[in-house]
Scaffold this motif. Sequence first.
Motif, mmCIF file in Angstrom:
data_model
loop_
_atom_site.group_PDB
_atom_site.id
_atom_site.type_symbol
_atom_site.label_atom_id
_atom_site.label_comp_id
_atom_site.label_asym_id
_atom_site.label_seq_id
_atom_site.Cartn_x
_atom_site.Cartn_y
_atom_site.Cartn_z
ATOM 1 N N ILE A 47 -1.258 2.759 5.612
ATOM 2 C CA ILE A 47 -1.137 1.299 5.460
ATOM 3 C C ILE A 47 -2.394 0.611 5.971
ATOM 4 C CG2 ILE A 47 0.083 -0.761 6.286
ATOM 5 C CD1 ILE A 47 2.687 0.841 6.093
ATOM 6 N N LEU B 211 -4.834 -1.595 3.545
ATOM 7 C CA LEU B 211 -5.026 -3.022 3.781
ATOM 8 C C LEU B 211 -6.483 -3.371 4.087
ATOM 9 C CD1 LEU B 211 -1.820 -3.890 5.855
ATOM 10 C CD2 LEU B 211 -2.305 -4.483 3.461
ATOM 11 N N ALA C 119 0.178 -2.365 -1.380
ATOM 12 C CA ALA C 119 -0.871 -3.183 -0.769
ATOM 13 C C ALA C 119 -1.760 -3.840 -1.812
ATOM 14 C CB ALA C 119 -1.723 -2.330 0.163
ATOM 15 N N SER D 203 -4.101 -2.500 -3.317
ATOM 16 C CA SER D 203 -5.409 -2.090 -2.809
ATOM 17 C C SER D 203 -6.144 -1.245 -3.847
ATOM 18 C CB SER D 203 -5.211 -1.263 -1.537
ATOM 19 O OG SER D 203 -6.418 -0.717 -1.078
ATOM 20 N N MET E 286 4.545 -2.971 5.883
ATOM 21 C CA MET E 286 3.268 -3.505 5.435
ATOM 22 C C MET E 286 3.158 -5.001 5.722
ATOM 23 S SD MET E 286 1.315 -2.823 1.892
ATOM 24 C CE MET E 286 1.710 -1.115 2.132
ATOM 25 N N GLU F 174 0.155 -6.547 7.915
ATOM 26 C CA GLU F 174 -0.750 -7.600 7.431
ATOM 27 C C GLU F 174 -0.867 -8.733 8.446
ATOM 28 O OE1 GLU F 174 -0.901 -7.844 2.686
ATOM 29 O OE2 GLU F 174 1.111 -8.144 3.499
#
Length: 160
Positions: free
Chosen positions: A36, A40, A100, A102, A146, A150
Motif C-alpha cells: 500500500i 500510494l 490505489a 497507481s 488504504m 492515505e
Amino acid sequence: MGRGLDCQPVWAAGFWATRVAVAPSLHDDRAIPTFIRQALLGEPITVTGDGSQTRSICYVDDTIDGVLALAESDFAGPVNIGNPAEMSMAELAETIRDLAASSSPIRFVERPVDDPAVRRPDTSLAEERLGWRPRVDPVTGLRRTMDWFEKELTSYSVAS
C-alpha cells in the motif's frame, strides 16, 4: 504446572489492520502495508519470488470477532482464525495497485528461503464449533486500510 488459569489457544492467521508504520522512512516488512505504501507513493511494488506463493488475508475486525467468539465459548481450542480463501502475492500486489489507482510497476525480487509457498489456515473448526467465519471481503478491508494510509501519509508529508 497448572496455575488455575483458563486458556484457549488461537492462531490468528494473516490478519492486517490500519495503524501500522506509514512513514516512508520506517520499514515494515509485511506485504500489505508495504504494498500500500509503495503504491500510494508511486514506488515499485516489490513482490518476492515470482509472486505465485499464496496468502490468506483476514481483516483485523474479523480476527477480533473470531478471538471473541472463542473466548465466549466453552470450546478449549486450539482453533485457527483466518480467511480460508487464498490469493497469490502477485494478485495481492495488483489488487492494491488497482485500488490505489497507481501506475507503480510490480518488481519481482529475490524470495527469502524461509518464505512458504502456501499460507492457508484450516478454519473449519472455527466455523463448526464457534459459528465464526470472516465477513469482510479482502477488497473491502484493503480499501479501508488504504483510506487510512492515505490520510496518514498526507499527515506525515505535511508534518515533515
